[in-house]
Scaffold this motif. Structure first.
Motif, PDB file in Angstrom:
ATOM      1  N   ASP A  77     -44.594 -29.385 -95.960  1.00  0.00           N
ATOM      2  CA  ASP A  77     -45.784 -29.559 -95.119  1.00  0.00           C
ATOM      3  C   ASP A  77     -47.003 -30.078 -95.887  1.00  0.00           C
ATOM      4  O   ASP A  77     -48.069 -30.256 -95.304  1.00  0.00           O
ATOM      5  CB  ASP A  77     -46.123 -28.259 -94.388  1.00  0.00           C
ATOM      6  CG  ASP A  77     -46.532 -27.140 -95.321  1.00  0.00           C
ATOM      7  OD1 ASP A  77     -46.163 -27.176 -96.514  1.00  0.00           O
ATOM      8  OD2 ASP A  77     -47.233 -26.209 -94.859  1.00  0.00           O
ATOM      9  N   VAL A  78     -46.849 -30.360 -97.182  1.00  0.00           N
ATOM     10  CA  VAL A  78     -47.945 -30.961 -97.946  1.00  0.00           C
ATOM     11  C   VAL A  78     -48.052 -32.420 -97.507  1.00  0.00           C
ATOM     12  O   VAL A  78     -47.062 -33.159 -97.552  1.00  0.00           O
ATOM     13  CB  VAL A  78     -47.700 -30.852 -99.468  1.00  0.00           C
ATOM     14  CG1 VAL A  78     -48.731 -31.655-100.251  1.00  0.00           C
ATOM     15  CG2 VAL A  78     -47.712 -29.395 -99.910  1.00  0.00           C
ATOM     16  N   PRO A  79     -49.239 -32.843 -97.071  1.00  0.00           N
ATOM     17  CA  PRO A  79     -49.405 -34.220 -96.592  1.00  0.00           C
ATOM     18  C   PRO A  79     -49.030 -35.261 -97.654  1.00  0.00           C
ATOM     19  O   PRO A  79     -49.169 -35.025 -98.855  1.00  0.00           O
ATOM     20  CB  PRO A  79     -50.898 -34.309 -96.252  1.00  0.00           C
ATOM     21  CG  PRO A  79     -51.319 -32.894 -96.027  1.00  0.00           C
ATOM     22  CD  PRO A  79     -50.462 -32.062 -96.949  1.00  0.00           C
ATOM     23  N   ARG A  80     -48.568 -36.398 -97.174  1.00  0.00           N
ATOM     24  CA  ARG A  80     -48.095 -37.480 -98.050  1.00  0.00           C
ATOM     25  C   ARG A  80     -49.159 -37.889 -99.070  1.00  0.00           C
ATOM     26  O   ARG A  80     -48.858 -38.081-100.240  1.00  0.00           O
ATOM     27  CB  ARG A  80     -47.675 -38.677 -97.205  1.00  0.00           C
ATOM     28  CG  ARG A  80     -47.083 -39.814 -98.009  1.00  0.00           C
ATOM     29  CD  ARG A  80     -46.542 -40.905 -97.087  1.00  0.00           C
ATOM     30  NE  ARG A  80     -45.871 -41.938 -97.836  1.00  0.00           N
ATOM     31  CZ  ARG A  80     -46.486 -42.987 -98.382  1.00  0.00           C
ATOM     32  NH1 ARG A  80     -47.779 -43.119 -98.253  1.00  0.00           N
ATOM     33  NH2 ARG A  80     -45.796 -43.892 -99.040  1.00  0.00           N
ATOM     34  N   LEU A  81     -50.402 -38.013 -98.639  1.00  0.00           N
ATOM     35  CA  LEU A  81     -51.482 -38.419 -99.538  1.00  0.00           C
ATOM     36  C   LEU A  81     -51.668 -37.394-100.665  1.00  0.00           C
ATOM     37  O   LEU A  81     -51.893 -37.767-101.819  1.00  0.00           O
ATOM     38  CB  LEU A  81     -52.786 -38.610 -98.753  1.00  0.00           C
ATOM     39  CG  LEU A  81     -53.941 -39.237 -99.512  1.00  0.00           C
ATOM     40  CD1 LEU A  81     -53.558 -40.594-100.092  1.00  0.00           C
ATOM     41  CD2 LEU A  81     -55.158 -39.372 -98.602  1.00  0.00           C
TER      42      LEU A  81
END
Length: 187
Positions: A77-81
Protein backbone atom coordinates in the motif's frame (compact mmCIF):
# COMPACT_ATOMS: atom_id res chain seq x y z
CA UNK A 1 5.50 -8.27 8.36
CA UNK A 2 6.09 -11.91 7.75
CA UNK A 3 9.40 -13.61 8.43
CA UNK A 4 10.05 -13.62 4.67
CA UNK A 5 9.84 -9.82 4.69
CA UNK A 6 12.47 -9.42 7.39
CA UNK A 7 16.00 -8.43 6.48
CA UNK A 8 18.55 -11.19 7.00
CA UNK A 9 20.74 -11.21 10.08
CA UNK A 10 23.74 -10.35 7.88
CA UNK A 11 21.93 -7.36 6.34
CA UNK A 12 20.90 -6.10 9.78
CA UNK A 13 24.41 -6.56 11.15
CA UNK A 14 25.99 -4.67 8.25
CA UNK A 15 23.38 -1.88 8.47
CA UNK A 16 24.01 -1.31 12.17
CA UNK A 17 27.78 -1.72 11.81
CA UNK A 18 27.66 1.03 9.17
CA UNK A 19 25.59 3.23 11.47
CA UNK A 20 28.02 2.68 14.32
CA UNK A 21 31.06 3.40 12.16
CA UNK A 22 29.46 6.57 10.79
CA UNK A 23 28.85 7.68 14.36
CA UNK A 24 32.54 7.04 15.14
CA UNK A 25 33.62 8.99 12.03
CA UNK A 26 31.63 12.06 13.03
CA UNK A 27 32.38 11.80 16.75
CA UNK A 28 36.11 11.52 16.09
CA UNK A 29 36.29 14.54 13.80
CA UNK A 30 34.08 16.68 16.05
CA UNK A 31 35.95 15.65 19.20
CA UNK A 32 37.67 18.70 20.65
CA UNK A 33 41.38 18.21 21.16
CA UNK A 34 44.10 20.46 22.43
CA UNK A 35 45.57 21.88 19.24
CA UNK A 36 48.97 22.02 20.93
CA UNK A 37 48.89 18.24 21.34
CA UNK A 38 50.13 16.70 18.12
CA UNK A 39 49.53 13.21 19.55
CA UNK A 40 45.86 13.82 20.40
CA UNK A 41 45.22 15.31 16.96
CA UNK A 42 47.02 12.42 15.25
CA UNK A 43 44.92 9.88 17.18
CA UNK A 44 41.74 11.80 16.32
CA UNK A 45 42.61 11.75 12.61
CA UNK A 46 43.67 8.10 12.71
CA UNK A 47 40.33 7.07 14.27
CA UNK A 48 38.39 9.24 11.79
CA UNK A 49 40.26 7.91 8.78
CA UNK A 50 40.25 4.29 9.95
CA UNK A 51 36.50 4.29 10.55
CA UNK A 52 36.05 6.01 7.17
CA UNK A 53 38.00 3.25 5.42
CA UNK A 54 35.81 0.66 7.16
CA UNK A 55 32.64 2.52 6.13
CA UNK A 56 33.84 2.49 2.52
CA UNK A 57 34.72 -1.22 2.57
CA UNK A 58 31.50 -2.19 4.33
CA UNK A 59 29.49 -0.13 1.83
CA UNK A 60 31.12 -2.05 -1.03
CA UNK A 61 30.24 -5.36 0.63
CA UNK A 62 26.68 -4.19 1.23
CA UNK A 63 26.29 -3.14 -2.40
CA UNK A 64 27.60 -6.47 -3.69
CA UNK A 65 25.35 -8.34 -1.28
CA UNK A 66 22.38 -6.17 -2.23
CA UNK A 67 23.05 -6.90 -5.91
CA UNK A 68 23.01 -10.66 -5.42
CA UNK A 69 20.62 -10.92 -2.47
CA UNK A 70 17.03 -10.09 -1.70
CA UNK A 71 15.78 -7.08 0.22
CA UNK A 72 12.24 -7.08 1.56
CA UNK A 73 9.81 -5.07 -0.53
CA UNK A 74 7.94 -2.14 0.92
CA UNK A 75 4.34 -2.88 1.88
CA UNK A 76 2.01 -3.03 -1.13
CA UNK A 77 0.00 0.00 0.00
CA UNK A 78 3.02 2.34 -0.17
CA UNK A 79 2.33 4.69 -3.09
CA UNK A 80 4.43 4.26 -6.24
CA UNK A 81 6.03 7.71 -5.89
CA UNK A 82 7.15 6.89 -2.35
CA UNK A 83 8.61 3.56 -3.57
CA UNK A 84 10.60 5.43 -6.21
CA UNK A 85 11.72 8.01 -3.63
CA UNK A 86 12.82 5.22 -1.28
CA UNK A 87 14.93 3.59 -4.03
CA UNK A 88 16.49 6.91 -5.02
CA UNK A 89 17.18 7.73 -1.38
CA UNK A 90 18.90 4.39 -0.81
CA UNK A 91 20.99 4.84 -3.97
CA UNK A 92 21.98 8.36 -2.87
CA UNK A 93 22.97 7.10 0.59
CA UNK A 94 25.18 4.40 -0.91
CA UNK A 95 26.72 6.91 -3.32
CA UNK A 96 27.47 9.34 -0.49
CA UNK A 97 28.93 6.55 1.66
CA UNK A 98 31.29 5.63 -1.18
CA UNK A 99 32.19 9.19 -2.19
CA UNK A 100 32.77 10.63 1.29
CA UNK A 101 35.77 8.47 2.25
CA UNK A 102 37.26 8.79 -1.24
CA UNK A 103 37.15 12.60 -1.11
CA UNK A 104 38.78 12.46 2.32
CA UNK A 105 41.49 10.07 1.11
CA UNK A 106 42.28 12.09 -2.01
CA UNK A 107 42.27 15.35 -0.02
CA UNK A 108 44.63 13.90 2.58
CA UNK A 109 47.01 12.47 0.01
CA UNK A 110 46.95 15.64 -2.10
CA UNK A 111 47.85 17.54 1.08
CA UNK A 112 50.88 15.26 1.42
CA UNK A 113 49.56 13.07 4.24
CA UNK A 114 49.83 9.31 4.39
CA UNK A 115 46.64 7.55 5.45
CA UNK A 116 47.35 4.58 7.74
CA UNK A 117 44.20 2.76 8.90
CA UNK A 118 44.65 1.79 12.54
CA UNK A 119 48.34 2.63 12.07
CA UNK A 120 48.82 -0.77 10.41
CA UNK A 121 49.64 0.03 6.78
CA UNK A 122 49.74 2.93 4.36
CA UNK A 123 47.05 3.16 1.72
CA UNK A 124 48.82 3.43 -1.64
CA UNK A 125 49.06 6.99 -2.89
CA UNK A 126 46.46 7.71 -5.56
CA UNK A 127 47.37 11.33 -6.27
CA UNK A 128 50.46 13.50 -6.19
CA UNK A 129 50.77 16.37 -3.77
CA UNK A 130 48.56 19.19 -5.06
CA UNK A 131 47.40 22.04 -2.84
CA UNK A 132 44.50 23.06 -5.08
CA UNK A 133 43.24 19.49 -5.35
CA UNK A 134 43.54 19.02 -1.58
CA UNK A 135 41.58 22.21 -0.95
CA UNK A 136 38.85 21.25 -3.44
CA UNK A 137 38.53 17.70 -2.10
CA UNK A 138 38.44 18.84 1.54
CA UNK A 139 35.60 21.18 0.52
CA UNK A 140 33.78 18.29 -1.16
CA UNK A 141 34.47 16.08 1.86
CA UNK A 142 32.79 18.64 4.13
CA UNK A 143 29.87 19.23 1.74
CA UNK A 144 29.22 15.50 1.38
CA UNK A 145 29.38 15.14 5.17
CA UNK A 146 26.56 17.66 5.46
CA UNK A 147 24.56 15.92 2.74
CA UNK A 148 25.17 12.58 4.44
CA UNK A 149 23.79 13.91 7.72
CA UNK A 150 20.69 15.24 5.93
CA UNK A 151 20.12 11.91 4.16
CA UNK A 152 20.68 9.93 7.35
CA UNK A 153 18.21 12.19 9.15
CA UNK A 154 15.64 11.62 6.39
CA UNK A 155 16.31 7.86 6.56
CA UNK A 156 15.68 7.82 10.31
CA UNK A 157 12.57 10.01 9.91
CA UNK A 158 11.18 7.64 7.26
CA UNK A 159 11.83 4.60 9.47
CA UNK A 160 10.05 6.28 12.39
CA UNK A 161 7.18 7.32 10.09
CA UNK A 162 6.74 3.69 9.00
CA UNK A 163 6.89 2.46 12.58
CA UNK A 164 4.78 4.98 14.47
CA UNK A 165 2.40 6.37 11.85
CA UNK A 166 2.01 3.65 9.23
CA UNK A 167 2.66 0.77 11.66
CA UNK A 168 3.62 -1.38 8.67
CA UNK A 169 6.63 -3.26 10.00
CA UNK A 170 9.27 -1.62 7.80
CA UNK A 171 11.37 -0.58 10.81
CA UNK A 172 10.74 -3.95 12.44
CA UNK A 173 12.30 -5.62 9.38
CA UNK A 174 15.61 -4.02 10.35
CA UNK A 175 15.04 -4.36 14.12
CA UNK A 176 13.22 -7.68 14.62
CA UNK A 177 13.52 -7.31 18.40
CA UNK A 178 10.83 -4.62 18.14
CA UNK A 179 8.34 -7.27 17.05
CA UNK A 180 8.57 -8.81 20.52
CA UNK A 181 8.17 -5.35 22.13
CA UNK A 182 5.18 -4.57 19.90
CA UNK A 183 3.52 -7.89 20.76
CA UNK A 184 3.96 -7.25 24.51
CA UNK A 185 2.44 -3.77 24.28
CA UNK A 186 -0.37 -4.66 21.92
CA UNK A 187 0.90 -2.42 19.12
Amino acid sequence: MTAAQTHSAAARAMHWASAGLILVVFAAIWMPVDEASDTAYAVKLMVHRSAGVLVWLLTLVRLVRRGVGHSPALPMDVPRLQRIAARLHAAALYLLLLAQPLFGLIASQAAGNTVRPFGLFAIPTLVARDRALAHACFGLHEAVATLLLVFIGAHVAAALHHHYLRRDGVLVSMLPGLRRLDARHGN
